[in-house]
Design a protein around this motif. Structure first.
Motif, mmCIF file in Angstrom:
data_model
loop_
_atom_site.group_PDB
_atom_site.id
_atom_site.type_symbol
_atom_site.label_atom_id
_atom_site.label_comp_id
_atom_site.label_asym_id
_atom_site.label_seq_id
_atom_site.Cartn_x
_atom_site.Cartn_y
_atom_site.Cartn_z
ATOM 1 N N ASP A 117 0.807 -1.054 -4.920
ATOM 2 C CA ASP A 117 -0.440 -0.317 -4.679
ATOM 3 C C ASP A 117 -1.448 -0.686 -5.764
ATOM 4 O O ASP A 117 -1.069 -0.838 -6.928
ATOM 5 C CB ASP A 117 -0.214 1.203 -4.671
ATOM 6 C CG ASP A 117 -1.261 1.923 -3.836
ATOM 7 O OD1 ASP A 117 -0.929 2.405 -2.734
ATOM 8 O OD2 ASP A 117 -2.438 1.978 -4.275
ATOM 9 N N ASN A 118 -2.710 -0.839 -5.376
ATOM 10 C CA ASN A 118 -3.714 -1.215 -6.388
ATOM 11 C C ASN A 118 -4.414 -0.009 -7.008
ATOM 12 O O ASN A 118 -5.328 -0.177 -7.807
ATOM 13 C CB ASN A 118 -4.732 -2.220 -5.822
ATOM 14 C CG ASN A 118 -5.642 -1.618 -4.769
ATOM 15 O OD1 ASN A 118 -5.384 -0.521 -4.290
ATOM 16 N ND2 ASN A 118 -6.676 -2.335 -4.392
ATOM 17 N N SER A 119 -3.988 1.206 -6.627
ATOM 18 C CA SER A 119 -4.498 2.397 -7.305
ATOM 19 C C SER A 119 -3.524 2.720 -8.444
ATOM 20 O O SER A 119 -2.332 2.933 -8.211
ATOM 21 C CB SER A 119 -4.578 3.569 -6.314
ATOM 22 O OG SER A 119 -4.454 4.795 -7.001
ATOM 23 N N THR A 122 -2.370 0.643 5.711
ATOM 24 C CA THR A 122 -2.982 -0.032 4.554
ATOM 25 C C THR A 122 -3.892 -1.185 4.947
ATOM 26 O O THR A 122 -4.956 -1.363 4.336
ATOM 27 C CB THR A 122 -1.878 -0.567 3.607
ATOM 28 O OG1 THR A 122 -1.057 0.520 3.198
ATOM 29 C CG2 THR A 122 -2.476 -1.212 2.368
ATOM 30 N N ARG A 130 -3.162 -8.461 -1.808
ATOM 31 C CA ARG A 130 -3.627 -9.819 -1.503
ATOM 32 C C ARG A 130 -3.113 -10.821 -2.535
ATOM 33 O O ARG A 130 -3.063 -12.012 -2.276
ATOM 34 C CB ARG A 130 -5.158 -9.865 -1.451
ATOM 35 C CG ARG A 130 -5.715 -9.123 -0.251
ATOM 36 C CD ARG A 130 -7.197 -8.878 -0.386
ATOM 37 N NE ARG A 130 -7.491 -8.016 -1.520
ATOM 38 C CZ ARG A 130 -8.703 -7.623 -1.881
ATOM 39 N NH1 ARG A 130 -9.743 -8.026 -1.192
ATOM 40 N NH2 ARG A 130 -8.889 -6.829 -2.920
ATOM 41 N N ASP A 131 -2.731 -10.312 -3.720
ATOM 42 C CA ASP A 131 -2.305 -11.212 -4.801
ATOM 43 C C ASP A 131 -0.790 -11.286 -4.949
ATOM 44 O O ASP A 131 -0.287 -12.062 -5.774
ATOM 45 C CB ASP A 131 -2.878 -10.720 -6.155
ATOM 46 C CG ASP A 131 -4.391 -10.643 -6.118
ATOM 47 O OD1 ASP A 131 -4.994 -11.443 -5.368
ATOM 48 O OD2 ASP A 131 -4.952 -9.785 -6.821
ATOM 49 N N GLY A 183 0.870 -1.180 0.000
ATOM 50 C CA GLY A 183 0.000 0.000 0.000
ATOM 51 C C GLY A 183 0.899 1.220 0.000
ATOM 52 O O GLY A 183 0.852 2.062 0.894
ATOM 53 N N HIS A 226 1.772 -2.232 -9.758
ATOM 54 C CA HIS A 226 0.354 -1.895 -9.672
ATOM 55 C C HIS A 226 -0.394 -3.211 -9.469
ATOM 56 O O HIS A 226 -0.623 -3.967 -10.431
ATOM 57 C CB HIS A 226 -0.101 -1.180 -10.947
ATOM 58 C CG HIS A 226 -1.590 -0.993 -10.994
ATOM 59 N ND1 HIS A 226 -2.337 -1.159 -12.125
ATOM 60 C CD2 HIS A 226 -2.458 -0.671 -10.007
ATOM 61 C CE1 HIS A 226 -3.612 -0.951 -11.842
ATOM 62 N NE2 HIS A 226 -3.710 -0.652 -10.564
ATOM 63 N N ASP A 236 -2.854 -5.760 -6.343
ATOM 64 C CA ASP A 236 -3.517 -5.886 -5.042
ATOM 65 C C ASP A 236 -2.567 -6.616 -4.100
ATOM 66 O O ASP A 236 -2.019 -7.667 -4.474
ATOM 67 C CB ASP A 236 -4.828 -6.672 -5.228
ATOM 68 C CG ASP A 236 -5.733 -6.520 -4.021
ATOM 69 O OD1 ASP A 236 -5.305 -6.884 -2.901
ATOM 70 O OD2 ASP A 236 -6.855 -6.027 -4.197
ATOM 71 N N LEU A 267 -8.389 -3.205 3.991
ATOM 72 C CA LEU A 267 -8.863 -4.542 3.618
ATOM 73 C C LEU A 267 -10.089 -4.858 4.466
ATOM 74 O O LEU A 267 -10.190 -4.412 5.610
ATOM 75 C CB LEU A 267 -7.810 -5.618 3.892
ATOM 76 C CG LEU A 267 -6.496 -5.611 3.109
ATOM 77 C CD1 LEU A 267 -5.779 -6.947 3.296
ATOM 78 C CD2 LEU A 267 -6.686 -5.332 1.645
#
Ligand code: GEK
Length: 244
Positions: A89-91, A134, A119-120, A64, A115, A117, A138
């Motif tokens: 970061d997923n943004s 961060t 979690r992945d 994050g 870029h 998630d 979740l």
């Protein structure tokens, strides 16, 4: 000069759930410094933790990462050879801006900005994992698995730095810490309207837990020792240690 956060300055008929879009990414540095009491201290000490705990030929993670403040702090702190940093970061807006900031920073330690998630993303060969503010984004039922994955990916002797906004079981304490946080934001130049609208936008998005809940989750995952090294009002940071 960094752009100023004025996103919640004007009255909104309907306040939508907070998202990390381009408008937020553009003012994020100003937003987080004026919203999280002690943020600058947490970032400065992230460097100290990296200096102490990064092991040779391992990976340090910034989960994050937003604009990469924690990754850059680690980069400056790491003294061991063969380390690299993965910032996630997923943004898309955050990751794109973070890549530019990292590219303009001079240091020998390689930083890869992903870029994705958190979690992945696999956590492997890690000695320092930083999750600064961060985990709180979740959903609570996904947090155990996230912490377990981090523990499993850490080398013996490695640490997780977990910084979060927290809640309090005692209603008086919750009210006091929340009030103090809002007073801090006003002192940092936000109006009552800005504070109220931002609070509304985050209420379904940022879900704080108690310090005890965080400590229990870390213990369940296998962290033998957790040390609360920072707290200011309803923000805290824990260092969690994997036995060597
Ligand atoms: C700093 N650590 O400056 N996967 C990847 N990224 C995520 C996810 C997810 N599932 N959920 C949220 N994010 C930074 C500050 S900000 C904290 C971290 C805050 C990202 C989200 O896009 C945002 O950039 C970051 O986590 C949280 O030290 O805004 O209070």
């Amino acid at each position: 000069m960094e752009p100023k956060d004025t996103l919640y300055l004007d009255y909104r008929e309907r306040v939508a759930d907070f998202i990390f879009d381009d408008a937020v990414a553009a003012v994020f540095d100003d937003m987080i410094r004026r919203s999280v009491p002690g943020y600058a201290t947490v970032i400065a000490m992230t460097k100290v933790f990296a200096e102490q705990y990064a092991q040779p030929d391992t990976v340090c993670y910034d989960l994050g990462c937003s604009l990469g403040a924690s990754a850059l702090a680690m980069r400056k702190g790491i003294v061991q050879p063969g380390c690299n940093i993965i910032a996630v970061d997923n943004s898309e807006s955050m990751a794109a801006r973070c890549r530019k900031i990292v590219a303009s920073d001079e240091s020998g330690v390689p930083v890869k900005v992903k870029h994705a998630d958190i979690r992945d993303v696999p956590i492997e060969k890690a000695s320092v994992v930083v999750m600064n503010f961060t985990l709180q984004f979740l959903s609570p039922e996904q947090r155990d698995a996230m912490i377990q994955k981090i523990f499993d990916g850490l080398r013996p002797g490695g640490i997780l730095l977990l910084s979060e906004k927290i809640a309090f079981e005692d209603a008086d304490k919750e009210a006091f810490e929340t009030d103090m946080h809002h007073e801090f934001k006003k002192l940092m130049g936000y109006s009552n309207l800005e504070v109220a609208q931002k609070r509304k936008s985050l209420e379904n998005v940022l879900l704080p837990e108690t310090l005890a809940a965080h400590k229990q989750r870390l213990a369940n995952a296998g962290f033998t020792k957790t040390h609360l090294w920072f707290q200011c009002f309803n923000f805290m940071s824990l260092a969690a240690f994997k036995e060597s």
